[in-house]
Each structure stands twice: as structure tokens, then as C-alpha cells.
Design a protein around this motif. Structure first.
Motif, PDB file in Angstrom:
ATOM      1  N   LEU A 113       0.875  -1.166   0.000  1.00 55.15           N
ATOM      2  CA  LEU A 113       0.000   0.000   0.000  1.00 55.15           C
ATOM      3  C   LEU A 113       0.916   1.220   0.000  1.00 55.15           C
ATOM      4  O   LEU A 113       1.834   1.300   0.816  1.00 55.15           O
ATOM      5  CB  LEU A 113      -0.877   0.009   1.242  1.00 55.15           C
ATOM      6  CG  LEU A 113      -1.771  -1.206   1.477  1.00 55.15           C
ATOM      7  CD1 LEU A 113      -2.531  -1.051   2.789  1.00 55.15           C
ATOM      8  CD2 LEU A 113      -2.730  -1.408   0.326  1.00 55.15           C
ATOM      9  N   ILE A 114       0.659   2.161  -0.880  1.00 55.79           N
ATOM     10  CA  ILE A 114       1.558   3.307  -1.038  1.00 55.79           C
ATOM     11  C   ILE A 114       0.794   4.616  -0.903  1.00 55.79           C
ATOM     12  O   ILE A 114      -0.242   4.804  -1.527  1.00 55.79           O
ATOM     13  CB  ILE A 114       2.243   3.290  -2.431  1.00 55.79           C
ATOM     14  CG1 ILE A 114       2.951   1.976  -2.688  1.00 55.79           C
ATOM     15  CG2 ILE A 114       3.176   4.486  -2.602  1.00 55.79           C
ATOM     16  CD1 ILE A 114       4.213   1.754  -1.927  1.00 55.79           C
ATOM     17  N   ASP A 115       1.328   5.512  -0.087  1.00 57.55           N
ATOM     18  CA  ASP A 115       0.919   6.920  -0.075  1.00 57.55           C
ATOM     19  C   ASP A 115       2.122   7.674  -0.628  1.00 57.55           C
ATOM     20  O   ASP A 115       3.155   7.756   0.035  1.00 57.55           O
ATOM     21  CB  ASP A 115       0.594   7.387   1.343  1.00 57.55           C
ATOM     22  CG  ASP A 115       0.248   8.872   1.415  1.00 57.55           C
ATOM     23  OD1 ASP A 115       0.293   9.561   0.375  1.00 57.55           O
ATOM     24  OD2 ASP A 115      -0.044   9.354   2.523  1.00 57.55           O
ATOM     25  N   PRO A 116       2.025   8.203  -1.847  1.00 59.08           N
ATOM     26  CA  PRO A 116       3.196   8.835  -2.461  1.00 59.08           C
ATOM     27  C   PRO A 116       3.627  10.138  -1.808  1.00 59.08           C
ATOM     28  O   PRO A 116       4.759  10.575  -1.998  1.00 59.08           O
ATOM     29  CB  PRO A 116       2.756   9.071  -3.907  1.00 59.08           C
ATOM     30  CG  PRO A 116       1.273   9.085  -3.865  1.00 59.08           C
ATOM     31  CD  PRO A 116       0.861   8.200  -2.719  1.00 59.08           C
ATOM     32  N   ALA A 117       2.757  10.749  -1.012  1.00 61.65           N
ATOM     33  CA  ALA A 117       3.109  12.021  -0.375  1.00 61.65           C
ATOM     34  C   ALA A 117       2.309  12.188   0.916  1.00 61.65           C
ATOM     35  O   ALA A 117       1.125  12.540   0.885  1.00 61.65           O
ATOM     36  CB  ALA A 117       2.831  13.191  -1.316  1.00 61.65           C
ATOM     37  N   ALA A 118       2.951  11.924   2.048  1.00 65.45           N
ATOM     38  CA  ALA A 118       2.292  12.067   3.351  1.00 65.45           C
ATOM     39  C   ALA A 118       1.774  13.494   3.523  1.00 65.45           C
ATOM     40  O   ALA A 118       2.373  14.456   3.037  1.00 65.45           O
ATOM     41  CB  ALA A 118       3.268  11.719   4.470  1.00 65.45           C
TER      42      ALA A 118
END
Length: 131
Positions: free
Chosen positions: A69-74
Motif C-alpha cells: 500500500l503506497i501513499d506517495p506524499a504524506a
């Protein structure tokens, strides 16, 4: 009269059925569910979109699908100390999850639970064991 809290044990079939209901609830929204990593004040630091279906329940364990699971920019900077899972409509399905670096946390982060705004956040494995 006082209510008494009892600890109970469910068989594997019942645990698996309960966890399938969690999967069904997360997937009931109009879009994919979301795992939110929060600071101690409840501010969202990172939002990670779940797969659809979000997971598979088997043998008393819910294993989330679609890793990583990826969040590219917190979204914000702080230490992640809590988490919640929402359906795609924003309804909270799971809350009160603890986040930290040790095995006593439900979500263990490595090498640190400190998140910096703009950084990529990735979760490589996620399970819930029924109890």
C-alpha cells in the motif's frame, strides 16, 4: 446491578466469519477503503488506499490484499501513534489501532514511526488476527 465483562474464545469458523464481515464493511463504500495513520491528536499523517476487495479472511486471519500500500506524499509531519480503517464513504470500520515500532503495537513501523510531510509511506504486509 453491574455488568460483568467476560473473555470468550471463538472457534476458527466463527472468527473467520467475523473477519469476513469486516472485509464486507470496508468494501461496502462507493470507492476503496482507506487506512489512515494518525498522530496523538487524531490528525491524519498518511492515507493509504486499500485494494478492492481489501482482503481475504481465512483460518481466523484477515490478510489485506494489494501489498504494497503506497501513499506517495504524506499529508503532515509527526509521529504516527494510531490508525483507523474507513470504507470508501468515510465511515470508520476499525478504530483504536496503535502504531509504533515495537511488537506491542498493532501496526509496527520500521525503521521509525515518524512521518515527514511529502514523504512516501509504504505498508508491505497487513493482517488482523481474530480473537
Amino acid at each position: 446491578m453491574r455488568a460483568m465483562a467476560l473473555s470468550v474464545d471463538y472457534n476458527i469458523t466463527v472468527l473467520t466469519n467475523r473477519l469476513q464481515q469486516v472485509v464486507n464493511a470496508i468494501d461496502a463504500g462507493a470507492t476503496n477503503g482507506v487506512l489512515r495513520l494518525l498522530n496523538s491528536g487524531g490528525t491524519t499523517l498518511s492515507s493509504l488506499s486499500l485494494a478492492r476487495p481489501c482482503g481475504v479472511a481465512a483460518s481466523g486471519v484477515l490478510t489485506f490484499s494489494g501489498m504494497s500500500l503506497i501513499d506517495p506524499a504524506a499529508a503532515a509531519t509527526d509521529s504516527a501513534t494510531a490508525a483507523r480503517v474507513e470504507d470508501g464513504d468515510g465511515n470508520t470500520i476499525i478504530s483504536g489501532l496503535t502504531v509504533g515500532m515495537g511488537s506491542t503495537s498493532e501496526i509496527v513501523m520500521s525503521p521509525t514511526n515518524f512521518i515527514t510531510a511529502g514523504q512516501t509511506v509504504a505498508i508491505t504486509a497487513a493482517t488482523i488476527t481474530g480473537n
